[in-house]
Write a protein that holds these residues in place. Sequence first.
Motif, PDB file in Angstrom:
ATOM      1  N   CYS A 695      52.635  45.279  32.344  1.00 27.16           N
ATOM      2  CA  CYS A 695      52.183  45.975  33.559  1.00 27.16           C
ATOM      3  C   CYS A 695      51.146  45.136  34.290  1.00 27.16           C
ATOM      4  O   CYS A 695      51.166  45.018  35.526  1.00 27.16           O
ATOM      5  CB  CYS A 695      51.623  47.352  33.212  1.00 27.16           C
ATOM      6  SG  CYS A 695      50.281  47.330  31.999  1.00 27.16           S
ATOM      7  N   ALA A 696      50.236  44.504  33.534  1.00 26.71           N
ATOM      8  CA  ALA A 696      49.232  43.636  34.142  1.00 26.71           C
ATOM      9  C   ALA A 696      49.870  42.349  34.651  1.00 26.71           C
ATOM     10  O   ALA A 696      49.506  41.829  35.706  1.00 26.71           O
ATOM     11  CB  ALA A 696      48.137  43.311  33.123  1.00 26.71           C
ATOM     12  N   GLU A 697      50.847  41.857  33.917  1.00 25.69           N
ATOM     13  CA  GLU A 697      51.525  40.615  34.298  1.00 25.69           C
ATOM     14  C   GLU A 697      52.210  40.736  35.649  1.00 25.69           C
ATOM     15  O   GLU A 697      52.235  39.806  36.449  1.00 25.69           O
ATOM     16  CB  GLU A 697      52.551  40.275  33.216  1.00 25.69           C
ATOM     17  CG  GLU A 697      53.395  39.058  33.484  1.00 25.69           C
ATOM     18  CD  GLU A 697      54.498  38.908  32.457  1.00 25.69           C
ATOM     19  OE1 GLU A 697      55.628  38.566  32.839  1.00 25.69           O
ATOM     20  OE2 GLU A 697      54.224  39.156  31.258  1.00 25.69           O
ATOM     21  N   VAL A 698      52.779  41.917  35.932  1.00 25.37           N
ATOM     22  CA  VAL A 698      53.570  42.090  37.145  1.00 25.37           C
ATOM     23  C   VAL A 698      52.743  42.602  38.329  1.00 25.37           C
ATOM     24  O   VAL A 698      53.201  42.568  39.466  1.00 25.37           O
ATOM     25  CB  VAL A 698      54.749  43.050  36.857  1.00 25.37           C
ATOM     26  CG1 VAL A 698      54.295  44.501  36.827  1.00 25.37           C
ATOM     27  CG2 VAL A 698      55.875  42.841  37.847  1.00 25.37           C
ATOM     28  N   CYS A 699      51.523  43.060  38.086  1.00 27.13           N
ATOM     29  CA  CYS A 699      50.687  43.616  39.164  1.00 27.13           C
ATOM     30  C   CYS A 699      50.362  42.544  40.208  1.00 27.13           C
ATOM     31  O   CYS A 699      49.861  41.479  39.865  1.00 27.13           O
ATOM     32  CB  CYS A 699      49.389  44.179  38.582  1.00 27.13           C
ATOM     33  SG  CYS A 699      48.283  44.848  39.839  1.00 27.13           S
ATOM     34  N   PRO A 700      50.618  42.804  41.493  1.00 25.58           N
ATOM     35  CA  PRO A 700      50.395  41.777  42.513  1.00 25.58           C
ATOM     36  C   PRO A 700      48.979  41.721  43.067  1.00 25.58           C
ATOM     37  O   PRO A 700      48.672  40.860  43.895  1.00 25.58           O
ATOM     38  CB  PRO A 700      51.373  42.185  43.618  1.00 25.58           C
ATOM     39  CG  PRO A 700      51.412  43.681  43.536  1.00 25.58           C
ATOM     40  CD  PRO A 700      51.271  44.005  42.067  1.00 25.58           C
TER      41      PRO A 700
END
Length: 710
Positions: A695-700
């Motif tokens: 979830c953190a990896e994909v957050c823009p």
Amino acid sequence: MGEIKLTINGIECAGTAGQTILETARANGIDIPTLCHDERAEIYGSCGICVVEAEGNPRLLRACSIMAADGMVIHTDTERVRKSRQTMLELLLSDHTGDCVAPCVLHCPGETDCQGYVKLTAEGKYNEAYNLIMEKLPFPASIGRVCPHPCEEACRRELVEEPVSIMELKRYVGDKAILPQPPAATAPSEREPKALLLEEGGTRLAYAGRKCREESGKSVAIVGGGPGGLTAAYFLRLKGHAVTVYDAMPQMGGMLRYGIPEYRLPKEILQKEIDVIAKTGVEMRNNVKIGRNITLSNLKKDYDAVIVAVGAWTSVGLGCPGEELDGVVGGIDFLRGVSPQTMSGSDNRNEDVLYPLSGQKVAVVGGGNTAMDACRTAVRLGADAVYNIYRRTKNEMPAEEIEITEAEEEGVVFKNLTNPIEIIGKDGKVCAVRLQIMELGQPDASGRRRPVAVQGKEETLDVESVLVAIGQKTDVSGLEELELTRWKTLAADEHTFRTNLEGVFAVGDATNNGAGIAISAIGEARRAAGMVDRYLNGETLEYKAPYLVKTEKTAKDFEDRKKELRVKVRCRPAGERIKDFKEINPGLTEEEARKEASRCLECGCLDYFECKLIKYANQYDVQPEKYGGKMHRRAVEDDIPGVVRTPDKCILCGLCVRLCEEEVGAGVLGFVGRGFDTVVMPAGDCIECVNCGKCAEVCPTGALIGKVTV
């Protein structure tokens, strides 16, 4: 699936039936911005940033969700498209709060990533911290000793108790890199980036983790080997240009070498940092003065560009009767005349110096750091009495408070609210100074109360020397071709640093507003190096201030923080330190440095350099303030294992929710609330979270950031 052909931005592109416009464009090397799209998640089309224009269609299309069709003619960068993207970004930013960059970084004239290297220091990653500093500043150990640290004035830790000692941490990291260290302390960890490391007599030199670019075939001459000139040389050399620095003095370093006393900045430290610059291939030529040994015209002919960084080496006079007497010396002239004999911590205090003061009474006029340096140097040279004369109160002196305090400890007598009106001589030599007693009147343009004379009140001091440290100006001889300001400084554009002569640039104390602090000259020089590089590559020179999200904070925002006073910096006892020119401050220990660095509140966004929102905000010249109104102020949450959640940075793109459910299969996150108050948060019990961090990896935007474990 059959092949299709469409035209995007005038380029014929091949695609496959069933692909979206976005997928087809990317497959053909054409970028369309988006904040809510990821190949691992189902199409959602929430952000509206990916809109494009299709010929024959009156409305804008969302490229991430509209399928490409054979024969389509798509335009991704029309005025209408850009305007739509700008509006969508402005709406997203109208309720996006936080700080892209920490206040300490914004207030550093050198633009060093203070928060970054402080955090790395707290984690014990000293080589990484050094490399990060060197991206903006090639003198961390030197500037870490002498900088007035405007970064600390902006540090929000002061809202808790005291600002972080950022300057001392910079010094610690700089010393760690250039001074001999025990083998265990200097071996780079596996987690540190690869850096070009050299061993020379047990000293480790690092070049900011990067080698010079391939030789460009272009050459640059730099006039002036002070902090500004050497900084410009360093960064231009890293860009692959041949660089030659010309300096009028016997050794490089400028005011860092000749204007700052040894007890504050050991010249061995400075020389090691100059050596780092020299090792990149910068050619350094000393005892070469512009107008005497070289001319600006010849430099223009022999080099592709010229940077003038000559500094401000001439002391401003008092303008009162008697200043021509023997014994009246400019503060900078005095320090320059003393410095060669006091290097390397020498105990030689009064032999062969240009201005011997042993047994004399000395008056130093001025209230800045140069005046304090002159006072404290005079004490070390054996003066019987040293008086500091300043026309305002001690509280209004521009010198750093610690400099004033330490000068008092060393016996300097402060004569505040006095102003010299005559220097009295006997047989052509100074024997006294007559002072006008002053009082404070109304505030002047600087905001400080203006000192005014108290009629009929005077004082006379018996002195044999008067050191004048009220300001510095530039000697422009040899630079007559360059346009000057009304203050007789070199006129240079404040953003491109261009002068009136083609291919000639100017930076530092010699330009525009005149003498400042070293870190300001360094910051200008690094930016100028970037402009000169663009000039040499035939690019247009222009400047646009970046858009940044900024937030005001008060003590209430940090009332839950535990109070931790900053580490007290040690100083040698006054009675001991006045006997020599050895360094007075031994610096922080490793334990102290890591403890001090851990006090950082980490105000700036940890995802700033990867944030798509701020990237597009600058690309599309946003002005979100036009959509004023209520903004959320929600607490930072720790309710997802391994992730820090900052709701006020969330743009509700839904990527984290979809990825958690569709790829991970956990379904931990969900949309809670309605309308303006909607927030992404754990949708119930978090027991199913597998702590994958996706979830953190994909957050823009940095609304979700993975926790760092050390």
